[in-house]
Design a protein around this motif. Structure first.
Motif: not given
Length: 301
Positions: A15, A29, A34-36, A56-57, A60-61, A63, A199, A206
């Motif tokens: 993501e 992050h 996450g991407i947020d 997002s690693r 997380y979310l 990904t 987050t 997550r």
């Protein structure tokens, strides 16, 4: 430029969101996140001077975590594959806290892809997650807790700021009040803490990433920091109780090319929420710009 999607790389789905124009900076992050969280981390970068790669690693979310390749090295290789897919030859890397290990491994395993790094309050060796109290598990590990944080972020942001500075640092009394008052007087610093708080739930989408980080980071034997050849700006608060300053001192002693900024009275988010945050952020921007230009000169040569 803006791109937001889940993209397929040769090593898996990521993501990702690409925002801005200028020097490319990949934003990693922490744990959880996450991407947020990556988006919040890069708020200080000017969008007309920086092209921010938020993602997002793994786990997380949106990904997914590949159960056959859950290691830190696999994550680093996935990041390099993402750069290939997005057609970025070389990037700066901004990493905070739990984003440190994959950042270091990316730079060690794929040195030609990283021009410079800014590593903020990050893990650099074995880390064991602290056991959460029941109240913490309720706030940060349940759907209701997620809604509670969202409510407080909207209606009582000052409460989130106060608790974040107290809970992620060792400062107390007048010193804590002074830092809190400073942060509350600076809307950008309040926004960072509030946005980050949203987050930090370790449940839901997550949860796989959090559990994978906890396992991987406890098992770290060496991140081979001696193999990281790019310039690294290390930033940490000396009152951080989340990722202890010893992690940054450890990294500074082993990295071949690093500069250390230790922020007096700084808690875990001191790079973003502190009396000297804007000064240190400006140094970080200069760091990326300087070494991006150096990389271009070397490429021309």
């Amino acid at each position: 430029m803006m791109l937001q999607n889940c993209v397929q790389t040769p090593l898996g789905i990521v993501e990702v969101e690409v925002v801005g124009s200028g020097i490319p900076v990949m934003v990693l992050h922490g744990s959880p996140g996450g991407i947020d969280g990556a988006r919040a981390m890069s708020q200080f970068l000017d969008r007309d001077r920086s092209c921010c790669i938020h993602l997002s690693r793994p786990g997380y979310l949106n990904t997914p975590l590949d159960p056959t390749a859950p290691s830190i090295d696999a994550e680093a290789d996935l990041l390099a594959a993402l750069l290939d897919t997005l057609d970025f030859a070389r990037v700066g890397v901004l990493a905070w806290s739990g984003g440190g290990p994959p950042a270091y491994r990316l730079a060690a395993r794929h040195p030609s892809r990283v021009s410079a790094m800014v590593i903020v309050a990050a893990i650099s060796s074995s880390w064991v997650a602290a056991k959460m109290h029941l109240s913490e598990r309720f706030v940060f590990g349940t759907r209701f807790g997620e809604h509670l944080i969202s409510f407080l972020a909207t209606h009582k942001p000052e409460h989130i700021v106060e608790e974040a500075l107290k809970g992620e640092g060792t400062i107390r009394g007048e010193e804590l009040r002074n830092v809190t008052n400073h942060v509350l007087a600076h809307p950008a610093q309040v926004k960072l803490i509030v946005d980050t708080a949203r987050t930090l739930n370790i449940g839901g989408k997550r949860k796989p990433g959090w559990h994978n980080d906890v396992k991987n980071y406890a098992d770290i034997k060496s991140l081979e920091l001696e193999c990281v050849t790019c310039p690294v700006l290390l930033v940490h608060g000396d009152a951080d109780s989340d990722a202890l300053p010893v992690y940054t001192y450890y990294a500074h002693a082993r990295l071949p090319n690093s500069e250390l900024i230790m922020m007096a009275g700084g808690t875990h988010p001191s790079f973003y929420a502190h009396q000297e945050a804007e000064i240190v952020q400006e140094r970080a921007k200069q760091w990326f710009e300087h070494y991006s230009q150096e990389g271009r000169k070397n490429a021309v040569k």
